[in-house]
Structures are given as C-alpha cells and as structure tokens.
Design an enzyme around this catalytic site. Structure first.
Site, PDB file in Angstrom:
ATOM      1  N   SER A 262       0.831  -1.206  -0.200  1.00 12.85           N
ATOM      2  CA  SER A 262      -0.028  -0.020   0.145  1.00 12.85           C
ATOM      3  C   SER A 262       0.821   1.223  -0.046  1.00 12.85           C
ATOM      4  O   SER A 262       1.685   1.529  -0.765  1.00 12.85           O
ATOM      5  CB  SER A 262      -0.994   0.173   1.261  1.00 12.85           C
ATOM      6  OG  SER A 262      -1.892   0.938   0.919  1.00 12.85           O
TER       7      SER A 262
ATOM      8  N   GLU B 286     -13.884  10.991 -11.880  1.00 10.16           N
ATOM      9  CA  GLU B 286     -14.042  12.329 -13.098  1.00 10.16           C
ATOM     10  C   GLU B 286     -13.034  11.795 -14.070  1.00 10.16           C
ATOM     11  O   GLU B 286     -12.237  11.023 -14.317  1.00 10.16           O
ATOM     12  CB  GLU B 286     -13.373  13.435 -12.251  1.00 10.16           C
ATOM     13  CG  GLU B 286     -14.383  13.687 -11.122  1.00 10.16           C
ATOM     14  CD  GLU B 286     -14.349  15.301 -10.562  1.00 10.16           C
ATOM     15  OE1 GLU B 286     -13.703  15.919 -11.548  1.00 10.16           O
ATOM     16  OE2 GLU B 286     -14.599  15.557  -9.563  1.00 10.16           O
TER      17      GLU B 286
ATOM     18  N   HIS C  80      -3.996  -0.746  -4.112  1.00  5.52           N
ATOM     19  CA  HIS C  80      -5.465  -0.993  -4.255  1.00  5.52           C
ATOM     20  C   HIS C  80      -6.241  -0.476  -5.687  1.00  5.52           C
ATOM     21  O   HIS C  80      -7.081   0.335  -5.500  1.00  5.52           O
ATOM     22  CB  HIS C  80      -6.020   0.285  -3.129  1.00  5.52           C
ATOM     23  CG  HIS C  80      -5.417  -0.033  -1.805  1.00  5.52           C
ATOM     24  ND1 HIS C  80      -6.004  -0.955  -0.771  1.00  5.52           N
ATOM     25  CD2 HIS C  80      -4.547   0.326  -1.084  1.00  5.52           C
ATOM     26  CE1 HIS C  80      -5.254  -1.124   0.340  1.00  5.52           C
ATOM     27  NE2 HIS C  80      -4.421   0.007   0.197  1.00  5.52           N
TER      28      HIS C  80
END
Lengths: 279, 279
Positions: free
Chosen positions: A144, A162, A186
């Site tokens: 991560s 977006e 992720h």
C-alpha cells in the site's frame, strides 16, 4: 516408489532466486495461504532471514508492526525487529544505517506514503536501503503506502470518478529505491486507472504500475517483474504517447493524451520494465 | 470597421455537415449552453428539423420525453413527436416505419439499454433507422442507455471496483446501428474503464468507446468521430492484443490481456474509427 514423486517435486520447489523488490497492492492475505508474505519471507532468507519492519507510514505503527512481527516469527526467522522512524534525524543516524545493513529483508507497511517519504526520502537510511538492494544483499517489500513510496515519483494524493485532469492527482518525491516508475495500489479496487494514466501523462518517461489488493510484483534488479497473488497488475506505458496536452491546459480541464499502451496481467505473467516488453 | 470582424466570424460559424450519429455519455447539459443537444438540433435540420423522441429505455418515459420535447421545441423545429415503443409488434408496424422515414432526427433517451434493445433490436423500425442513417437522411442521437444500445454488441450489465474478470461485464445484442463497437457511458464518472477493457478483451474486433457525462461524439458515416462537451472520450483499441486469456479462464478469475492501445480525448480531438487512427 513412483507414488512419492509428487512429494519429491514439492520439496524441490524452486528456491527463490535473487533479491527482488516485492511491491504489494495492499490488503495482502495475512490469515490463509499468505502467499505474498511467504514469498517475501522466503526471498529474505527463510529461517535465516533478518527482517526489519518499518511501520512509519501508519497512524498506528505499534499495532501494525506487531501483526507483521508475529507473522514473520511464526514463519521462522533469525530475528525480526521493528523500526518506527519518527524523525529525519533518526533516519540519518549511524545505528539506523547499520540496522539496514544487518537486515536481509525490509518490510514497509501501509499508511500514508507522504508521511513515509517525508521522514525517509533523501536520508542516509533510504540511500543505504537502495544501495543494499542494488548490490544484491537486501530484499525490500512494501505494501500500500509502502509500495507507492518505493518510486522516485509517487502519487501522494488523488481522486477518482472524474474525467482525467491534472488536478486529480498530486505527484511528489518518493524514496527512489526504483527510478522512473509510478506505483499505485488498491488499484482496480479503488478505480485508480484514470489517475495513474493522468500521472503518466504528466511524466511519460515513467512507467505506471497499478497493483490490485492481495497482489504483488516480484521485481528483479534487472527489471524483470512477475505477478503473484489474487488480482491483476496494470502496466501503463506512456512512452509512445502522441498527442498529450496535460501541461498546456488548466489543471481542472479534462486532458487529452493518446496512445497509451496498457497491459492487464494476472498471476504468472512477466514483464520487463526496462525493455517495456512482455515475456 | 475592423472591430466588427469577431461578430462576422461568429456568424460564419461552420454549418453542421453530414448526418452523424451523436453518441452521448449521459447527463448532458439541459439548462445552460446545451451544447450537445443544440448540436443534435442543428444537425437534424434546426428550424426544419422533424424530431422523433424515443423514451423507451426509461422507466418514466412520459416525463422524460416531455423534457426533451420542450427543449427541442424551444430551439425551434418543424415538429417534435414522441414514440414510446411498448412492444416488438409495435416496432414492426408500418406506421412506425413511416414515422422513422419522416423524421430528420431521432433522439433515444437514457434508462435501461436492455429494455430498449429487447423491444427494438432486429425489428423493421431498427432496420429502417439504420438504413435512413446509412443513406444520409437521418441523424440519430442517444444518451446513456440510448448510447449503449447503438452498437451491435452492448454492455447490458456490469460492475466496477474489482480486478478485470469476465463475470464483471455482461454483453448482449444492441440495435446494430453501428457495427464492431462497444459503447459505454457515464464513463469515468462511474469508473468503467476496467469493464470496457474486459468487454474488449472478450470481443477484440470491436473498438471500445467510453463517453463521460455531458460529453459526446459526433460520428460521421465514414467513421470519423469528433469529441464535444465537458469531459473525455476514451478509445479502447484491442486490435493489437497479444496475450489474452479471457476465454480460457473461469469467469470469476482475474484475466490477463496485454497490449491495449488507449486514447483519452477531450473536446476537439478527432479519431477515425475504421482506420483506428488519430487525426
């Protein structure tokens, strides 16, 4: 005695070769097969491993470090230590540099990559980590935030959902263990392909590596990487971009960037990072 | 008199040429500049337009059709009519075929593309629409579900936020106004790039076109498309895929598909669909 053959083969399973970087997309399995964590443990030397856990990215470093310490101790190791770097001064001290030199495997936990990079980037500790990896004496794993921070450029903030635009991703300086890559984690779980494409449009000389949860790359020093784990790794290659207006338009305008080459790779697939080529 | 030049240029703005498909990513502006809806109205013949609204995809067809009817009437038109097809029998009837032939512009609303395709695909009405478009007598626009349904293949169900795998997207038969494309809408807004890549891995002879909200392509009959509106259009070109195991692995396993060519294009960019080439 033919019936014993499968057992023999299993015992002769290939010994981990080399001292790779193990770059993990977060949420790696800690309870069942532990495939990725076991791979790190094996590469670090298995029973002879000297493992250093760096939980500095995390907001609860003690608890998180303890989880990994127990896991690696259960797998067997010469020793497992925890180093929660809390200042840049500490990351410059000789005893920290010595601790890095003593280790055969370093594991950087998740948390906030900006915290990790702010404390470690351009310190004697980070330089020692890079040097020990480059000279074949150290395996480095990060999950991560600990994965994102490995590059020289990293995504420190970003959002999704977006049209790609420059303001959707903030790039800053990582630990620089690996050059000319931008790592995201992720990855499909948090829908981060648009932000990684945006990052690569901004720095087309970098290769984007998006790693899903419970998935990792085993990256050798020569640039060869292999995918392991449950999900996919997405390579975003911007080296052939044709039209690209990311630097010419306002940060809040949708950008145009054409001719990305993108690879989606599940377990077992291999890619050569320097040659930008599938194997 | 030089100060009048800007006005003169504005008055000489290019007249819409050809009878394109106008494929809209949903949530097009209906209150401010109405750029996309105005473009449709202009291409359909402006004051001389004969506009047919098909709200069949929607679960509230009367209300939605009325919204568009008012908008197009305010822009000026010869007539605006509403046809809410409620059965395949209706879509086969001569009067419906005649109504299509009388129209200069057909507008298909959002809703559920499966409902639209189930009622219209492979009917005399759909064939007449295709024929009138192909022979240069009709402009067809579709938004959201009305956009997805235009292809011969369409995504009827799908989800996001996981590693690409075959089960994340369900492909079915669309209206076939346009061949060898898979259109997806609300694209970056709903993080649909992974599902479109998965769809293209399944049908690499198709080109994926992902259209953001309040964004559209103006697609001419020769295959040339231009982007208009607020967001981006993402082209997913799978014609050079190398490794692709999507049909070889279980539907719930992460897939590998390498060598996608991907273009992110904001307003003004042009792409030739048949030649798979940027202009």
């Amino acid at each position: 005695m033919v019936h014993q053959l499968p057992d023999m083969i299993e015992q002769q399973a290939p010994v981990p070769v080399g001292n790779p970087l193990i770059v993990i997309g977060g949420a790696e399995d800690k309870e069942r097969e532990k495939t990725i964590l076991r791979a790190f443990h094996q590469y670090a030397g298995a029973e002879q491993a000297r493992i250093l856990i760096i939980p500095t990215a995390s907001s609860m470093p003690e608890i998180l470090a303890e989880v990994y310490r127990l896991l690696f101790e259960q797998m067997g190791a010469d020793w497992v230590r925890i180093l929660n770097v809390s200042s840049r001064l500490e990351a410059q001290s000789p005893w920290v540099v010595d601790l890095v030199a003593l280790s055969t495997g370093i594991f950087m936990t998740g948390g906030d990559q900006l915290r990790l990079a702010n404390l470690l980037a351009d310190t004697d500790m980070a330089r020692k980590m890079q040097e020990e990896w480059q000279t074949g004496r150290l395996v480095i794993a990060g999950t991560s935030a600990g994965a994102s921070a490995m590059g020289d450029s990293m995504i420190s903030r970003g959002y999704s959902g977006e049209s790609p635009k420059r303001e959707m991703v903030e790039l800053s300086v990582g630990l620089g263990i690996l050059n000319n890559v931008i790592i995201d984690q992720h990855f499909h779980n948090r829908n981060r392909l648009p932000r990684l494409m945006t990052a690569i449009a901004s720095r087309p000389y970098c290769t984007g590596i998006g790693i899903d949860e419970n998935t990792a790359i085993i990256l050798q020093r020569d640039g060869l990487l292999e995918v392991i784990g449950q999900g996919t790794v997405t390579i975003v290659d911007g080296s052939e971009l044709t039209y690209n207006n990311v630097v010419d338009i306002p940060a809040h305008h949708p950008l145009s960037a054409t001719n990305f080459r993108i690879h989606v790779m599940a377990q077992g697939l291999r890619y050569h990072l320097r040659e930008r080529k599938l194997l």
